[in-house]
Write an enzyme that holds these catalytic residues in place. Structure first.
Site, PDB file in Angstrom:
ATOM      1  N   CYS A   2       0.840  -1.199   0.000  1.00  0.00           N
ATOM      2  CA  CYS A   2       0.000   0.000   0.000  1.00  0.00           C
ATOM      3  C   CYS A   2       0.880   1.256   0.000  1.00  0.00           C
ATOM      4  CB  CYS A   2      -0.944   0.101   1.186  1.00  0.00           C
ATOM      5  SG  CYS A   2      -2.065  -1.279   1.343  1.00  0.00           S
ATOM      6  N   ARG A  27       3.826  -0.413  -4.871  1.00  0.00           N
ATOM      7  CA  ARG A  27       3.576  -0.921  -3.525  1.00  0.00           C
ATOM      8  C   ARG A  27       2.247  -1.670  -3.410  1.00  0.00           C
ATOM      9  NH1 ARG A  27       6.677   1.457   0.489  1.00  0.00           N
ATOM     10  NH2 ARG A  27       5.036   1.039   1.987  1.00  0.00           N
ATOM     11  N   TRP A  75      -2.749  -2.758  -1.665  1.00  0.00           N
ATOM     12  CA  TRP A  75      -2.418  -4.180  -1.807  1.00  0.00           C
ATOM     13  C   TRP A  75      -3.276  -4.889  -0.774  1.00  0.00           C
ATOM     14  CZ3 TRP A  75      -0.063  -8.122   1.166  1.00  0.00           C
ATOM     15  CH2 TRP A  75       0.309  -9.261   0.430  1.00  0.00           C
ATOM     16  N   ASN A  99      -1.881   2.367   5.753  1.00  0.00           N
ATOM     17  CA  ASN A  99      -0.988   1.306   5.278  1.00  0.00           C
ATOM     18  C   ASN A  99      -0.547   0.517   6.503  1.00  0.00           C
ATOM     19  OD1 ASN A  99       1.100  -0.221   4.215  1.00  0.00           O
ATOM     20  ND2 ASN A  99       2.527   1.495   4.111  1.00  0.00           N
ATOM     21  N   GLY A 100      -0.722  -0.813   6.464  1.00  0.00           N
ATOM     22  CA  GLY A 100      -0.356  -1.636   7.614  1.00  0.00           C
ATOM     23  C   GLY A 100      -1.507  -2.562   7.974  1.00  0.00           C
ATOM     24  N   GLU A 479      16.793 -18.270  -6.691  1.00  0.00           N
ATOM     25  CA  GLU A 479      16.464 -16.921  -7.154  1.00  0.00           C
ATOM     26  C   GLU A 479      15.933 -16.948  -8.593  1.00  0.00           C
ATOM     27  OE1 GLU A 479      15.850 -14.240  -5.903  1.00  0.00           O
ATOM     28  OE2 GLU A 479      16.150 -12.715  -7.428  1.00  0.00           O
ATOM     29  N   LYS A 483      12.256 -15.625  -9.670  1.00  0.00           N
ATOM     30  CA  LYS A 483      12.034 -14.620 -10.714  1.00  0.00           C
ATOM     31  C   LYS A 483      10.998 -15.124 -11.713  1.00  0.00           C
ATOM     32  CE  LYS A 483      13.222 -11.787  -9.328  1.00  0.00           C
ATOM     33  NZ  LYS A 483      13.922 -11.721  -8.073  1.00  0.00           N
ATOM     34  N   GLU A 486       7.430 -15.248 -10.204  1.00  0.00           N
ATOM     35  CA  GLU A 486       6.839 -13.934  -9.951  1.00  0.00           C
ATOM     36  C   GLU A 486       6.238 -13.314 -11.190  1.00  0.00           C
ATOM     37  OE1 GLU A 486      10.381 -12.013  -8.016  1.00  0.00           O
ATOM     38  OE2 GLU A 486       8.834 -11.211  -6.711  1.00  0.00           O
ATOM     39  N   HIS A 502      16.839 -37.539  -4.705  1.00  0.00           N
ATOM     40  CA  HIS A 502      16.171 -37.939  -3.461  1.00  0.00           C
ATOM     41  C   HIS A 502      14.662 -37.714  -3.520  1.00  0.00           C
ATOM     42  CE1 HIS A 502      19.976 -38.824  -1.602  1.00  0.00           C
ATOM     43  NE2 HIS A 502      20.439 -37.658  -2.025  1.00  0.00           N
ATOM     44  N   LYS A 598       5.784  -4.323  -4.042  1.00  0.00           N
ATOM     45  CA  LYS A 598       7.233  -4.145  -3.952  1.00  0.00           C
ATOM     46  C   LYS A 598       7.721  -4.218  -2.518  1.00  0.00           C
ATOM     47  CE  LYS A 598      11.287  -3.281  -5.600  1.00  0.00           C
ATOM     48  NZ  LYS A 598      11.957  -4.442  -6.196  1.00  0.00           N
TER      49      LYS A 598
HETATM   50  C1  AGP Z   1      11.813 -10.169  -5.080  1.00  0.00           C
HETATM   51  O1  AGP Z   1      11.756 -10.319  -6.459  1.00  0.00           O
HETATM   52  C2  AGP Z   1      10.540 -10.184  -4.409  1.00  0.00           C
HETATM   53  N1  AGP Z   1       9.631  -9.274  -4.958  1.00  0.00           N
HETATM   54  C3  AGP Z   1      10.502 -10.359  -2.900  1.00  0.00           C
HETATM   55  O2  AGP Z   1      10.818 -11.683  -2.671  1.00  0.00           O
HETATM   56  C4  AGP Z   1      11.413  -9.473  -2.006  1.00  0.00           C
HETATM   57  O3  AGP Z   1      12.744  -9.804  -2.221  1.00  0.00           O
HETATM   58  C5  AGP Z   1      11.017  -9.691  -0.540  1.00  0.00           C
HETATM   59  O4  AGP Z   1       9.706  -9.263  -0.354  1.00  0.00           O
HETATM   60  C6  AGP Z   1      11.946  -8.988   0.436  1.00  0.00           C
HETATM   61  O5  AGP Z   1      11.952  -7.616   0.237  1.00  0.00           O
HETATM   62  P1  AGP Z   1      13.070  -6.691   0.862  1.00  0.00           P
HETATM   63  O6  AGP Z   1      14.366  -7.081   0.256  1.00  0.00           O
HETATM   64  O7  AGP Z   1      12.651  -5.296   0.508  1.00  0.00           O
HETATM   65  O8  AGP Z   1      13.078  -6.929   2.350  1.00  0.00           O
END
Ligand code: AGP
Length: 603
Positions: A2, A27, A75, A99-100, A479, A483, A486, A502, A598
Site C-alpha cells: 500500500c 507498492r 495491496w 498502510n499496515g 532466485e 524470478k 513472480e 532424493h 514491492k
Molecule cells: C523479489 O523479487 C521479491 N519481490 C521479494 O521476494 C522481495 O525480495 C522480498 O519481499 C523482500 O523484500 P526486501 O528485500 O525489501 O526486504
C-alpha cells in the site's frame, strides 16, 4: 504494501495526489482512491485495479484553490480488491487512508457495531475512522479524538485522516509502516517514500515509529507516542527523478537488469584498496566478541543471504546460519550474544525482517543491516548499516538490488577475512581484483539478450521448471525460480543439483524443464553427473555454462571466467533475462505482476 499520499496547499490537488500514487503504485495496485476536502465539501473517487482506472474516473474533476487531500493505492490484506474495500474509508464526516494492519480491528469493530456504527467494508482500516468519530462525539476536539483512537489501535500503521471538523488539517500517525512529510513552497505533502516528493519538495521530515500529529497550511505539529511535542529534523531531498524513469527500456525490470554494471560499480566505489575492503560506515568494534553470523531476510534478499553464507564460511572462516524472517519470528530462537545478527532488505521496510531485527536487539545482540534505502526503518533501527547503492528499484521482481547485495556480501566476507586473518594479503589482493571485474561480467550483450529472447518461446508451457545448482549456485537457482514464478506465473522450483535424486527426479519427463547452472570453476563434474541423471530420464534440459554440454536440449553459453563468482554474476543476468522474456511472451505485466507488491510491510 500500500502507498499513501497527502497534500495541503493551493496547487492542483488531484494531479499531485495521482502523480504521487503513480510513483507508489509498485507498492500495491489492487485499487486506488483519493478524497479531497475543499470548502467543507468532500469529493471522493475510488477505482478497482490499476491507477489508470482512477485517473479515468477523475477526468472531469478539477478542484481549484486551497484544499486538502489524501490518496491510497492498495495491496489487499483484509477483504477482496473491491471498490467498497478501497481506501479512503469514510465515517460520517471524515476519511482515512492507512498502510499496515490493525490487529485488534475485529474487537474494535464489534464494539463500534454495538454503538450503532454501520460498516461498509471488510477492511481493518475502516475501524480507524469510526473510532475517531466515536471519540469525537465525546471529546469534541478532533486532535483529542485522534489521539484517543490511536491509543486503542494495535498493529502497524501509517495513517492520514481528514475531517470536516478540522477542514484545513491532516492528522497523521506512523507506527511500523513508512511515512514522511514533504515541505514544498507554500504547500505540504505526505508520502510512503521520498520518490513522489522529488521535484516538489526540497526538504522532508522522516517520521519515526510512534510519532503522530497534524499539518495545516501554517503548522507542522509532531508529537511522540506519549504526545510530547517534538521538533522535527528537516532533511534535504534529492533533486533528480531521472533515474526512476524507464529511459527507453520496455520495463523497469529490463532497465534495472541493464543498470547492474553501473550500480555494482557504485557499490564498489571507495570500498576497495589493494588488499583491504574499506567500509567507512563500519566500526571494527562491531565484530569484537563475535563468533557467529546469523543472516535473516525474506524472498530475494534471503537468497542473497543464503549465497553469502557460503562465502562467510569459506573466506572468513566464521560460522554462519541463515533464517527466513517469517519463520524466525515465531520459532522461539536461541540467540547468543556472540552472534552478529544481520538483516538484508532492499526496501528496509519488510515487516517480518524488521521484526526479527527488533527481536535480536531485545535479546542484546549486535545488529547490522544491508539495505538499499537510506533512512528506512531497518537502517534507522540497526546498530550499523551498509547501503547497497542500487538506486531506486521499481520492478517488483528484484534484480539490481540482489546483484548489489551479493557484491556487498562478497566484500563483507573479505573484510571479515582480513579481521580474522583467515586469508593472506596475497589472497585478499587476488579477491579484490576479482571484485573489480564484476561490473564487466554483468554487461548485457545484444547477442546474449537476443539468444535468450529466441529461446524463451520454447519455455511457455510444461508442468514445471527445476532450476538446479550446487554451492552458491543453489541459492542462485532458488532466485532464478523465484524470478520466473513472480512474473511468468509458471511453476518453478530451485533445488540443489545433488538433491534431485532424493525425490524430485520422479517428476522428470520431457515436459519438465531443467535449467541447469553448470559453472566450470566449481564442482563442474558433480553437477554434470546430476544433470545427466535428469537427461537420462528425458527431462528437457537447458544448460547454462561456459562449455557446451552434449546432453542438453538447449544451451546458453556464458563467457569463460577465471572464478566461479564471475560465473555466478553472469548466470544471474541470464536467469533474469530468461524470466523477463518468458513473461513478455506470455503477455504479463512484468513490472507489476499479479498479487504482489514491492514492499511487504505486513506480516
Ligand atoms: C523479489 O523479487 C521479491 N519481490 C521479494 O521476494 C522481495 O525480495 C522480498 O519481499 C523482500 O523484500 P526486501 O528485500 O525489501 O526486504
Amino acid at each position: 504494501m500500500c502507498g499513501i499520499v497527502g497534500y495541503i496547499g493551493k496547487n492542483s490537488v488531484k494531479d499531485i495526489l495521482l502523480d504521487g500514487l503513480s510513483e507508489l503504485e509498485y507498492r500495491g495496485y489492487d485499487s486506488a482512491g483519493i478524497a479531497v476536502l475543499q470548502d467543507s465539501n468532500f469529493s471522493i473517487y475510488k477505482a478497482v485495479g490499476k491507477l489508470e482506472n482512477l485517473k479515468n474516473k477523475t477526468k472531469e474533476f478539477h478542484p481549484k484553490g486551497f484544499s486538502i487531500g489524501i490518496g491510497h493505492t492498495r495491496w489487499a490484506t483484509h477483504g477482496k480488491p473491491t471498490e467498497l474495500n478501497a481506501h479512503p474509508h469514510i465515517g460520517e464526516n471524515s476519511y482515512v487512508v492507512h498502510n499496515g494492519i490493525i490487529e485488534n480491528y475485529q474487537e474494535l469493530k464489534q464494539r463500534l457495531s454495538t454503538e450503532g456504527v454501520h460498516f461498509l467494508s471488510q477492511t481493518d482500516t475502516e475501524v480507524i475512522v469510526h473510532l475517531f468519530e466515536s471519540h469525537l462525539k465525546r471529546l469534541k476536539s478532533p486532535l483529542e479524538a485522534f489521539r484517543a483512537a490511536l491509543d486503542e489501535l494495535h498493529g502497524a500503521y501509517a495513517i492520514l485522516l481528514i475531517t470536516k471538523s478540522a477542514p484545513d488539517t491532516i492528522f497523521f500517525a506512523k507506527n511500523g509502516s513508512p511515512m514522511l512529510i514533504g515541505l514544498g513552497k507554500d504547500e505540504k505533502h505526505f508520502a510512503s517514500s521520498d520518490t513522489p516528493l522529488i521535484g516538489l519538495c526540497k526538504d522532508v521530515i522522516y517520521l519515526y515509529d510512534g510519532e503522530n500529529g497534524y499539518l495545516t497550511s501554517d503548522a507542522i505539529e509532531v508529537f511522540s507516542k506519549s504526545y510530547e511535542k517534538i521538533t522535527p529534523v528537516h532533511k534535504a531531498l534529492p533533486t533528480s527523478k531521472l533515474s526512476a524513469q524507464k529511459e527507453g527500456y520496455r520495463f523497469f525490470m529490463e532497465k534495472e537488469i541493464y543498470e547492474q554494471s553501473q550500480v555494482i560499480s557504485d557499490t564498489l566505489m571507495g570500498r576497495l584498496s589493494k588488499d583491504t575492503i574499506l567500509f567507512e560506515e563500519l566500526d571494527e568494534k562491531l565484530f569484537e566478541g563475535i563468533n557467529e553470523i546469523k543472516l535473516c531476510a525474506c524472498g530475494t534478499s534471503y537468497h542473497s543471504a543464503l549465497a553469502a553464507s557460503y562465502l562467510f564460511e569459506r573466506f572468513a572462516k566464521i560460522r554462519c546460519s541463515v533464517e527466513i524472517a517469517s519463520e524466525f519470528r515465531y520459532k522461539e530462537p536461541m540467540m547468543s550474544k556472540d552472534t552478529l545478527f544481520v538483516v538484508i532488505s532492499q526496501s528496509g521496510e519488510t515487516a517480518d525482517t524488521l521484526e526479527t531485527l527488533k527481536m535480536a536487539q531485545a535479546a542484546g545482540l549486535k545488529t547490522l543491516v544491508i539495505c538499499n534505502v537510506d533512512n528506512s526503518s531497518m537502517v534507522r533501527a540497526a546498530d550499523a548499516s551498509i547501503l547497497t547503492r542500487a538506486g531506486i528499484e521499481k520492478g517488483v521482481a528484484s534484480t539490481k538490488a540482489f546483484a548489489t547485495q551479493m557484491v556487498v556480501f562478497w566484500m563483507l566476507s573479505l573484510y571479515l577475512a582480513k579481521l580474522r586473518s583467515s586469508l593472506t594479503s596475497a589472497q585478499l589482493a587476488e579477491q579484490i581484483l576479482l571484485l573489480r571485474e564484476i561490473p564487466a561480467t554483468v554487461v548485457v550483450s545484444d547477442d546474449l539478450h537476443e539468444k535468450i529472447r529466441r529461446l524463451s518461446k520454447r519455455y511457455l508451457h510444461g508442468h514445471g521448471f527445476f532450476f538446479i545448482g550446487r554451492d552458491v549456485f543453489y541459492p542462485l537457482a532458488l532466485e532464478g525460480a523465484l524470478k520466473l514464478k513472480e512474473i511468468s506465473y509458471l511453476h518453478a522450483e530451485g533445488y540443489p543439483s545433488g538433491e534431485m535424486k532424493h525425490g524430485p527426479i520422479a517428476l522428470a519427463d520431457p515436459e519438465l524443464f531443467t535449467i541447469a547452472l553448470m559453472p566450470v570453476n566449481l564442482l563442474y563434474d558433480k553437477t554434470k553427473s546430476n544433470v545427466e541423471e535428469l537427461s537420462a530420464r528425458d527431462s528437457t534440459i537447458c544448460a547454462i555454462s561456459a562449455v557446451a554440454f552434449d546432453k542438453a536440449d538447449d544451451f546458453i553459453q556464458i563467457k569463460e571466467h577465471k572464478h566461479y563468482m564471475h560465473e555466478f554474476f553472469e548466470m544471474m543476468v541470464v536467469l533474469q533475462l530468461f524470466s523477463l522474456e518468458i513473461s513478455v511472451r506470455l503477455g504479463n505485466d512484468v513490472d507489476m505482476p499479479r498479487n504482489l507488491a514491492k514492499s511487504v510491510t505486513v506480516e
